[in-house]
Design a protein around this motif. Sequence first.
Motif, PDB file in Angstrom:
ATOM      1  N   CYS A   1       0.847  -1.191   0.000  1.00 42.46           N
ATOM      2  CA  CYS A   1       0.000   0.000   0.000  1.00 42.46           C
ATOM      3  C   CYS A   1       0.887   1.246   0.000  1.00 42.46           C
ATOM      4  O   CYS A   1       1.706   1.431   0.896  1.00 42.46           O
ATOM      5  CB  CYS A   1      -0.899  -0.018   1.233  1.00 42.46           C
ATOM      6  N   SER A   2       0.711   2.089  -1.010  1.00 45.40           N
ATOM      7  CA  SER A   2       1.475   3.345  -1.083  1.00 45.40           C
ATOM      8  C   SER A   2       0.746   4.435  -0.311  1.00 45.40           C
ATOM      9  O   SER A   2      -0.443   4.310   0.001  1.00 45.40           O
ATOM     10  CB  SER A   2       1.665   3.766  -2.537  1.00 45.40           C
TER      11      SER A   2
ATOM     12  N   GLY B   1      12.593   5.647   2.452  1.00 47.53           N
ATOM     13  CA  GLY B   1      13.603   6.098   1.506  1.00 47.53           C
ATOM     14  C   GLY B   1      13.069   6.975   0.392  1.00 47.53           C
ATOM     15  O   GLY B   1      13.855   7.564  -0.353  1.00 47.53           O
ATOM     16  N   HIS B   2      11.742   7.076   0.250  1.00 49.38           N
ATOM     17  CA  HIS B   2      11.167   7.994  -0.728  1.00 49.38           C
ATOM     18  C   HIS B   2      11.129   9.405  -0.144  1.00 49.38           C
ATOM     19  O   HIS B   2      10.973   9.586   1.067  1.00 49.38           O
ATOM     20  CB  HIS B   2       9.761   7.550  -1.118  1.00 49.38           C
ATOM     21  N   LYS B   3      11.245  10.399  -1.003  1.00 51.02           N
ATOM     22  CA  LYS B   3      11.329  11.783  -0.540  1.00 51.02           C
ATOM     23  C   LYS B   3      10.026  12.547  -0.706  1.00 51.02           C
ATOM     24  O   LYS B   3       9.959  13.729  -0.385  1.00 51.02           O
ATOM     25  CB  LYS B   3      12.455  12.503  -1.286  1.00 51.02           C
ATOM     26  N   SER B   4       8.990  11.880  -1.220  1.00 53.22           N
ATOM     27  CA  SER B   4       7.703  12.542  -1.390  1.00 53.22           C
ATOM     28  C   SER B   4       6.615  11.466  -1.478  1.00 53.22           C
ATOM     29  O   SER B   4       6.871  10.285  -1.221  1.00 53.22           O
ATOM     30  CB  SER B   4       7.721  13.415  -2.651  1.00 53.22           C
ATOM     31  N   THR B   5       5.428  11.874  -1.857  1.00 50.03           N
ATOM     32  CA  THR B   5       4.280  10.964  -1.932  1.00 50.03           C
ATOM     33  C   THR B   5       4.525   9.819  -2.911  1.00 50.03           C
ATOM     34  O   THR B   5       4.971  10.042  -4.036  1.00 50.03           O
ATOM     35  CB  THR B   5       3.022  11.741  -2.357  1.00 50.03           C
ATOM     36  N   VAL B   6       4.223   8.612  -2.478  1.00 46.58           N
ATOM     37  CA  VAL B   6       4.289   7.444  -3.359  1.00 46.58           C
ATOM     38  C   VAL B   6       2.884   7.224  -3.929  1.00 46.58           C
ATOM     39  O   VAL B   6       1.967   6.834  -3.203  1.00 46.58           O
ATOM     40  CB  VAL B   6       4.772   6.194  -2.618  1.00 46.58           C
ATOM     41  N   GLN B   7       2.728   7.488  -5.215  1.00 52.10           N
ATOM     42  CA  GLN B   7       1.398   7.464  -5.807  1.00 52.10           C
ATOM     43  C   GLN B   7       0.932   6.063  -6.189  1.00 52.10           C
ATOM     44  O   GLN B   7      -0.233   5.720  -5.994  1.00 52.10           O
ATOM     45  CB  GLN B   7       1.361   8.360  -7.054  1.00 52.10           C
ATOM     46  N   LYS B   8       1.828   5.252  -6.743  1.00 48.17           N
ATOM     47  CA  LYS B   8       1.436   3.931  -7.242  1.00 48.17           C
ATOM     48  C   LYS B   8       2.508   2.907  -6.892  1.00 48.17           C
ATOM     49  O   LYS B   8       3.689   3.235  -6.736  1.00 48.17           O
ATOM     50  CB  LYS B   8       1.246   3.955  -8.762  1.00 48.17           C
TER      51      LYS B   8
END
Length: 389
Positions: free
Chosen positions: A123-124, A151-158
Amino acid sequence: MPPIKHQVVSPSAGISCHAWNADKSMLALCANDNRLQIYEGCNSPSFASWRLAHVLEEHDLVISGISWSPVTNKIVTCSHDRNAFVWSYDAAQAKWNPILCALMLTRAALDVHWSPSGTKFACSSGAKTIAVSRLDTSQGSDWYVSKLIKGHKSTVQKVAWHPNGLVLATACTDFKCRVVSAVVEEVDTNPDPRPFGTVKPFGEAYHQFSCGGWVTAVAWSPSGSILAYAGQDSTIHFVRFDPSGAVSEQSVRYALLPVSSLAFLSDKAVVGGGHDMNPLVFTANSSGQWSFLRRLDEKSTGPAKAEGAVSSMSAARAMFQAKTTRGQASSGGAGKDLWTQHANAIVGIEGMGRAGDPTCSKLSTCGLDGRLVVWEIPTLDIDMQALGL
């Protein structure tokens, strides 16, 4: 034969997401609210034959993602309320029973997908993280526990699962597409790392690819050797993973509005849907080079309308009068000049082939116009050989 178009919900509501069961006789969707609607009899081409069998209302806010496992027949939904529910059908009581999942998210959940095995889901979220959840029965009770990929720097959409069920591809608004390990030891007992060489620990990245805008969609080919991801800058990128370990990337720019969802028809063709209100088809030639082929929905070239020809000056005058008096782009009323099957942005594409098949010749799209359109690819005037079908 034209595509089959169903006006499932009101155009003012729209559809936010949808998913099919294994034999495509049942459909789950959300009409941009907190309710999960499940229809039966959906293998009929007439919407009048469909039956709204269940309306499930456990979520507090809009449901943003639905996934229906063809292996376990379980449905998972995620919502802007930061929660996910797994729904299991009780045939004796003829009802769907929910299990609340502890996602540990601090922002809205945006997209959800079962792994190919149906033993876990990803789930993102807007919290820059991905929750990977599995069923835990060790304490004598059935509930889902989660581990977070960071580790992501912003919203993970998909998110999209690789066919091996060990690796996730993520679409992030930090202009990056990442390929990360999602191995869960409790359920992945015999991991097959192909084509990535080795099995990395949970959450570690295999690759990171750049885009000129937000990454809005991501998908794997049926063989798992090709990754496609789309950007808000009207580009689509193809990454090939060779068995030797070599990785090559190609970018295709198209002169249309960006896509927000992707689905492969085969290893040689992918379809994208988005703000253009019309699915776009991209294909690979014999040497593996990708290019834009055509829109899936093409305007018919029938005879001229009976009311007769109108001069370009008169047409321009009518258009400006309509804009100033009614706020419309056409004197004929809103939507009259639309020739596409959808009248608003496409927000979801689902392949309707059997799970695990190397090709898919049927797919469905849903949009903010409240429509669900079923596309039988062989019935369209399109080169099937170019699609690898």
